[in-house]
Design a protein around this motif. Structure first.
Motif, PDB file in Angstrom:
ATOM      1  N   LYS A 108       0.807  -1.231   0.000  1.00 20.20           N
ATOM      2  CA  LYS A 108       0.000   0.000   0.000  1.00 20.20           C
ATOM      3  C   LYS A 108       0.838   1.278   0.000  1.00 20.20           C
ATOM      4  N   VAL A 109       2.036   1.228  -0.589  1.00 18.04           N
ATOM      5  CA  VAL A 109       2.858   2.444  -0.597  1.00 18.04           C
ATOM      6  C   VAL A 109       2.233   3.529  -1.468  1.00 18.04           C
ATOM      7  N   ASP A 110       1.392   3.153  -2.421  1.00 14.91           N
ATOM      8  CA  ASP A 110       0.701   4.158  -3.232  1.00 14.91           C
ATOM      9  C   ASP A 110      -0.202   5.027  -2.357  1.00 14.91           C
ATOM     10  N   ALA A 111      -0.870   4.404  -1.377  1.00 18.76           N
ATOM     11  CA  ALA A 111      -1.739   5.157  -0.464  1.00 18.76           C
ATOM     12  C   ALA A 111      -0.920   6.105   0.408  1.00 18.76           C
ATOM     13  N   ASP A 112       0.250   5.658   0.853  1.00 19.42           N
ATOM     14  CA  ASP A 112       1.125   6.522   1.650  1.00 19.42           C
ATOM     15  C   ASP A 112       1.597   7.722   0.841  1.00 19.42           C
ATOM     16  N   ASP A 128       0.059   9.093  -1.766  1.00 25.17           N
ATOM     17  CA  ASP A 128      -1.077   9.996  -1.976  1.00 25.17           C
ATOM     18  C   ASP A 128      -1.342  10.834  -0.730  1.00 25.17           C
ATOM     19  N   SER A 129      -1.275  10.189   0.431  1.00 24.97           N
ATOM     20  CA  SER A 129      -1.519  10.892   1.689  1.00 24.97           C
ATOM     21  C   SER A 129      -0.460  11.963   1.937  1.00 24.97           C
ATOM     22  N   SER A 130       0.798  11.631   1.667  1.00 28.16           N
ATOM     23  CA  SER A 130       1.881  12.585   1.860  1.00 28.16           C
ATOM     24  C   SER A 130       1.745  13.780   0.918  1.00 28.16           C
ATOM     25  N   LEU A 131       1.319  13.520  -0.308  1.00 35.63           N
ATOM     26  CA  LEU A 131       1.141  14.594  -1.281  1.00 35.63           C
ATOM     27  C   LEU A 131       0.054  15.562  -0.833  1.00 35.63           C
ATOM     28  N   ARG A 132      -1.032  15.033  -0.247  1.00 37.07           N
ATOM     29  CA  ARG A 132      -2.113  15.891   0.228  1.00 37.07           C
ATOM     30  C   ARG A 132      -1.673  16.722   1.442  1.00 37.07           C
ATOM     31  N   ARG A 133      -0.859  16.107   2.312  1.00 35.77           N
ATOM     32  CA  ARG A 133      -0.437  16.798   3.526  1.00 35.77           C
ATOM     33  C   ARG A 133       0.647  17.835   3.253  1.00 35.77           C
ATOM     34  N   ARG A 134       1.598  17.503   2.366  1.00 33.95           N
ATOM     35  CA  ARG A 134       2.743  18.385   2.134  1.00 33.95           C
ATOM     36  C   ARG A 134       2.954  18.594   0.627  1.00 33.95           C
ATOM     37  N   SER A 159       3.765  21.149  -1.241  1.00 34.18           N
ATOM     38  CA  SER A 159       4.867  21.991  -1.709  1.00 34.18           C
ATOM     39  C   SER A 159       6.231  21.333  -1.523  1.00 34.18           C
ATOM     40  N   SER A 160       6.350  20.474  -0.505  1.00 32.81           N
ATOM     41  CA  SER A 160       7.648  19.832  -0.239  1.00 32.81           C
ATOM     42  C   SER A 160       7.647  18.344  -0.588  1.00 32.81           C
ATOM     43  N   TYR A 161       6.601  17.886  -1.276  1.00 32.17           N
ATOM     44  CA  TYR A 161       6.450  16.447  -1.564  1.00 32.17           C
ATOM     45  C   TYR A 161       7.584  15.921  -2.442  1.00 32.17           C
ATOM     46  N   SER A 162       8.111  14.777  -2.060  1.00 30.18           N
ATOM     47  CA  SER A 162       9.126  14.080  -2.851  1.00 30.18           C
ATOM     48  C   SER A 162       8.837  12.588  -2.788  1.00 30.18           C
ATOM     49  N   GLU A 163       8.510  11.982  -3.940  1.00 29.09           N
ATOM     50  CA  GLU A 163       8.217  10.555  -3.940  1.00 29.09           C
ATOM     51  C   GLU A 163       9.408   9.758  -3.439  1.00 29.09           C
ATOM     52  N   VAL A 164      10.600  10.108  -3.913  1.00 23.27           N
ATOM     53  CA  VAL A 164      11.803   9.391  -3.488  1.00 23.27           C
ATOM     54  C   VAL A 164      11.998   9.516  -1.981  1.00 23.27           C
ATOM     55  N   GLY A 165      11.782  10.726  -1.455  1.00 28.69           N
ATOM     56  CA  GLY A 165      11.955  10.944  -0.027  1.00 28.69           C
ATOM     57  C   GLY A 165      10.967  10.163   0.809  1.00 28.69           C
TER      58      GLY A 165
END
Length: 436
Positions: free
Chosen positions: A168-172, A174-180, A182-188
């Protein structure tokens, strides 16, 4: 000698070496002058490759996505006919086998959850019939717990392979992108998830853990290529072949892997087809078993999803007429694979093999005992190679046609990071349900 020749490293057109056991059996038969025994042994090898049983156990805590992973490995969506039941509560009470839709010798087992407070790994492994499984996937959708670690240690102690999968890393993401945003980084985010999992396993005293980050709904993304490469190293030759053949066509990289695996077996097919059951081909100076070759070509089409059933399923999934899928398939794949087509392809290959016949005769000396053996082998081998090249090219055209509306996003991702090898990019998401 025969063994040293077959065991030598193959070049791009040379036969692939057999295992030590197969070499020894062939050496004995060859030295005894038992030509029919040699070909019979090779036929047994082909049959064992086709029929080898592979059993994969999927375990983890309730709600971790075990059943969705079972479905994804079989090329099915959760709502497809024959899919494993999924849900937020535990839906698996007993070990439940799910055969691959097209390769019934490959079985994915949905095992009961391990998240209870009174979990005992030794009793659990006895309950699920530990000995039947070739490999285990231990799945978690958050942190790996003491239960995961205890189960892994018991599996390891019993000398079986297991692999930690963080689902379920796709859900994580998506959630991170919604929360942050401006600073979102898939690799991070992925690195954060990985470190979190590894810390949890180390805290449970698991030595040198490795975790594969996956999504059952986008199986070709994230760490799947790493998992595939690991299994390629660690599974036995026949089991590896079965696993690779049964995987859904989820990336161009995987398609290339399938092609390479089948190319390695071509000399085996060619030798058997030109063996003691070979019959003269009218109008050609060769002899071969046309039935064997027809079944082989049909198998190539099936593995790459170019058979009638797979094309109809794909067309239904993407909402396009099946005729549009077939329109991009070039001859000879556009016609039914029949014995007459095999003879036609052999005739086309016949004028391209004089140099190859001398080369392969030195690699497969048993053919020297056959009437027109070298020429027959070279012609057959050339025909199979040409057919496989066309299969690989056609399946790419079919998939691009089927998912052409999503292709720009793949190109866009490559433009954002040109360091990503093009062939490692997953095929579009809808393709996850395409059964090869």
């Amino acid at each position: 000698g025969y063994t040293s020749v077959l065991a030598s490293s193959p070049g791009p057109h040379h036969p692939q070496p057999l295992s030590k056991e197969e070499l020894e059996a062939l050496k004995v038969a060859f030295e005894q002058g038992n030509l029919s025994g040699v070909v019979s042994r090779l036929q047994e090898t082909l049959e064992s490759l086709k029929n080898v049983q592979l059993d994969v156990g999927i375990t983890g805590e309730t709600g971790s996505g075990k059943s969705s992973f079972v479905n994804a490995l079989r090329g099915l969506g959760d709502e497809d006919a024959g899919a494993a039941r999924t849900g937020v509560v535990e839906t698996t009470r007993e070990p439940t086998p799910y055969q691959h839709p097209q390769y019934p010798n490959v079985t994915i087992w949905d095992l009961p959850g391990i998240g209870t407070t009174d979990f005992h790994p030794d009793a659990y492994l006895e309950q699920v019939g530990f000995s039947r499984y070739d490999i285990f996937f231990i799945i978690a959708s958050q942190r790996f717990t003491a239960n995961h670690a205890a189960l892994a240690r018991h599996i390891q102690a019993l000398d079986k392979n297991f692999y930690f999968v963080r689902s379920k890393v796709d859900a994580d993401l998506d959630s991170s992108l919604r929360r942050r945003p401006s600073s979102y980084s898939e690799v991070g985010v992925l690195q954060e998830i990985r470190e979190n999992c590894l810390e949890g396993l180390r805290a449970q005293e698991v030595d040198s853990p490795y975790v594969f980050l996956l999504s059952a709904f986008e199986l070709g993304k994230y760490d799947f290529h790493l998992l595939e490469e690991t299994l390629e190293r660690e599974l036995s030759h026949h089991k590896r072949h079965a696993f690779l053949k049964a995987l859904p066509n989820i990336s161009l990289h995987l398609l290339e892997k399938k092609k390479a695996a089948m190319m390695k077996q071509m000399w085996l097919v060619s030798t058997v087809a030109c063996g003691v059951h070979a019959k003269p081909i009218p109008g050609l100076l060769i002899s071969c078993d046309v039935d064997v070759l027809a079944r082989t070509l049909q198998g190539y089409c099936k593995s790459f999803g170019l058979d009638e059933d797979s094309l109809e399923k794909l067309a239904a999934q993407v909402g396009q007429p099946v005729g549009q899928m077939k329109a991009v398939i070039k001859s000879p794949l556009a016609t039914e694979i029949s014995n007459s087509l095999v003879v036609q392809l052999l005739t086309q290959a016949g004028g391209k093999v004089p140099k190859l016949s001398k080369e392969v005769l030195s690699s497969v000396p048993v053919l020297g005992s056959m009437a027109s053996g070298a020429l027959s082998f070279a012609t057959t081998y050339k025909m199979l190679r040409s057919f496989m090249d066309e299969v690989a090219a056609s399946v790419q055209r079919v998939l691009i046609k089927a998912f052409e509306t999503e292709t720009p996003s793949m190109e866009g991702r490559w433009r954002q990071d040109p360091n990503i090898p093009r062939k490692s990019l997953p095929l579009p998401i809808k393709c996850q349900n395409f059964i090869p």
